[in-house]
Design a protein around this motif. Structure first.
Motif, PDB file in Angstrom:
ATOM      1  N   LEU A  41      11.667  26.341  27.522  1.00  0.00           N
ATOM      2  CA  LEU A  41      10.568  25.426  27.222  1.00  0.00           C
ATOM      3  C   LEU A  41      10.730  24.063  27.875  1.00  0.00           C
ATOM      4  CD1 LEU A  41      10.123  26.440  23.494  1.00  0.00           C
ATOM      5  CD2 LEU A  41       8.338  26.592  25.229  1.00  0.00           C
ATOM      6  N   GLN A  42      11.870  23.831  28.525  1.00  0.00           N
ATOM      7  CA  GLN A  42      12.054  22.548  29.203  1.00  0.00           C
ATOM      8  C   GLN A  42      11.008  22.421  30.315  1.00  0.00           C
ATOM      9  OE1 GLN A  42      16.103  22.688  30.537  1.00  0.00           O
ATOM     10  NE2 GLN A  42      16.977  22.487  28.497  1.00  0.00           N
ATOM     11  N   TRP A  78      13.895  35.635  35.238  1.00  0.00           N
ATOM     12  CA  TRP A  78      13.326  34.293  35.018  1.00  0.00           C
ATOM     13  C   TRP A  78      11.922  34.235  35.605  1.00  0.00           C
ATOM     14  CZ3 TRP A  78      15.134  30.559  31.942  1.00  0.00           C
ATOM     15  CH2 TRP A  78      14.635  29.266  32.087  1.00  0.00           C
ATOM     16  N   GLY A  79      11.706  35.011  36.653  1.00  0.00           N
ATOM     17  CA  GLY A  79      10.375  35.086  37.246  1.00  0.00           C
ATOM     18  C   GLY A  79       9.906  33.746  37.771  1.00  0.00           C
ATOM     19  N   LYS A  80       8.685  33.389  37.448  1.00  0.00           N
ATOM     20  CA  LYS A  80       8.102  32.164  37.969  1.00  0.00           C
ATOM     21  C   LYS A  80       7.972  31.096  36.891  1.00  0.00           C
ATOM     22  CE  LYS A  80       5.854  32.411  41.657  1.00  0.00           C
ATOM     23  NZ  LYS A  80       4.970  32.566  42.827  1.00  0.00           N
ATOM     24  N   LEU A  81       8.938  31.036  36.008  1.00  0.00           N
ATOM     25  CA  LEU A  81       8.929  29.982  34.990  1.00  0.00           C
ATOM     26  C   LEU A  81       9.117  28.605  35.608  1.00  0.00           C
ATOM     27  CD1 LEU A  81      10.915  31.249  31.874  1.00  0.00           C
ATOM     28  CD2 LEU A  81       8.465  30.919  32.131  1.00  0.00           C
ATOM     29  N   GLY A  82       9.730  28.573  36.791  1.00  0.00           N
ATOM     30  CA  GLY A  82       9.975  27.285  37.425  1.00  0.00           C
ATOM     31  C   GLY A  82      11.363  26.746  37.143  1.00  0.00           C
ATOM     32  N   TYR A  83      11.794  25.802  37.973  1.00  0.00           N
ATOM     33  CA  TYR A  83      13.132  25.217  37.845  1.00  0.00           C
ATOM     34  C   TYR A  83      14.194  26.304  37.611  1.00  0.00           C
ATOM     35  CZ  TYR A  83      10.820  20.686  37.463  1.00  0.00           C
ATOM     36  OH  TYR A  83      10.066  19.573  37.693  1.00  0.00           O
TER      37      TYR A  83
END
Length: 294
Positions: A41-42, A78-83
């Motif tokens: 959620l960060q 993790w896919g495309k969650l980012g960071y």
DNA sequence: TACTCGTGGGA
DNA sequence: TTCCCAAGAGT
């Protein structure tokens, strides 16, 4: 006589009645599930996290289970969650928890802070939400709500961990069980009512104690917040490079990566930084892959 | 302290 | 369409 700002009884009652049913808030959710949710959620919205969180907890229900996975598997999941560096840090944290903490997520703030990817917010969020510890939990929502309700400002100024923690510590109920609930309630208020752009004051349970509302909702007058550009930045290029490797089943030749961005100088710089960050590895024959994916 | 690090949805 | 911003951490 006006009410005190952010009255705990009112906020907790409001939270109990209206809180969203999120999987990491359920009583059966483990501390590990809470930790995974907090990392995901960060800087990432709930709607995008939820499906990935379910998949992770299904595949890796304990820290040691995640620790046993390869970095490449973790980055793909993790896919495309980012960071995506968050994924590697979570993997490293899981390894440390498995090796040094008996596969149990620590409940102590300082122990949590020593783990990779866990900073001032996440350490206290885990201590509070997974273990019910009484400690101030300060995220961007809490900072905004306190800035408005308590200080009467339009928004929070630049973050200062020490000052922000002291601010919230002063508001925190003395009772340990209430404190965690209160923190969740203030965060929820910032997420669904006291939002950054168009706050829905008509729906606010603590409007009569709000200094900002009482002052006529003055505009934010602090220092301008730096705008996050994306198009054309290294972040975009790194994302494109990593996307190629996530979608391939193993190492790829240089030409595959060269195709994603025209500017060779920027491309090379980004690929180098990905290698430095451990998000990409080069194979003996000169191809590129996710770490461990060869 | 200020800056970097992804991604996508909504105003 | 463009811009803002979403449960931060590390340096």
């Amino acid at each position: 006589m006006t009410s005190a700002a952010l009255d705990p009884d009112v906020l907790i009652s409001w939270f109990d009645a209206t809180a969203r049913d999120l999987p990491w808030r359920r009583p059966e959710c483990t501390p590990w599930g809470v930790l995974v949710s907090e990392i995901m959620l960060q800087q990432t919205p709930v709607a995008r996290v939820e499906p990935v969180w379910h998949e992770w907890l299904r595949r890796w229900p304990t820290p040691s289970a995640l620790a046993a996975a390869s970095q490449a598997e973790v980055l793909r999941a993790w896919g495309k969650l980012g960071y995506p560096r968050r994924a590697l840090r979570l993997h490293a944290a899981a390894t440390a928890i498995a090796e040094h903490h008996g596969d149990a997520v620590p409940s102590d703030v300082d122990t949590l802070l020593a783990l990779p990817g866990i900073g001032a917010y996440t350490a206290r969020a885990v201590a509070a939400f997974a273990y019910g510890r009484r400690c101030p939990v300060v995220d961007t929502n809490v900072r905004r709500v306190v800035a408005r309700a308590v200080h009467g400002a339009g928004d929070a100024g630049p973050p200062s961990t020490t000052r922000d923690l002291a601010d919230v510590e002063a508001l925190l109920p003395a009772d340990e069980a209430d404190a965690a609930r209160y923190s969740a309630a203030v965060m929820e208020l910032g997420q669904v009512v006291c939002t950054a752009r168009s706050p829905r004051c008509v729906d606010c349970p603590v409007l009569d104690g709000c200094a900002w509302h009482r002052n006529g909702r003055p505009a934010y007058n602090g220092p301008a917040k730096p705008v996050q550009k994306f198009a054309g930045t290294d972040r975009q290029v790194r994302g494109l490079l990593l996307d190629v490797l996530r979608d391939s089943s193993g190492p790829v030749v240089r030409a595959r990566l060269d195709a994603v961005w025209a500017d060779a100088g920027q491309r090379d710089r980004c690929l180098d930084s990905l290698l430095v960050d451990g998000l990409v590895e080069q194979t003996d024959d000169g191809r590129f892959a996710l770490p461990g994916d060869h």
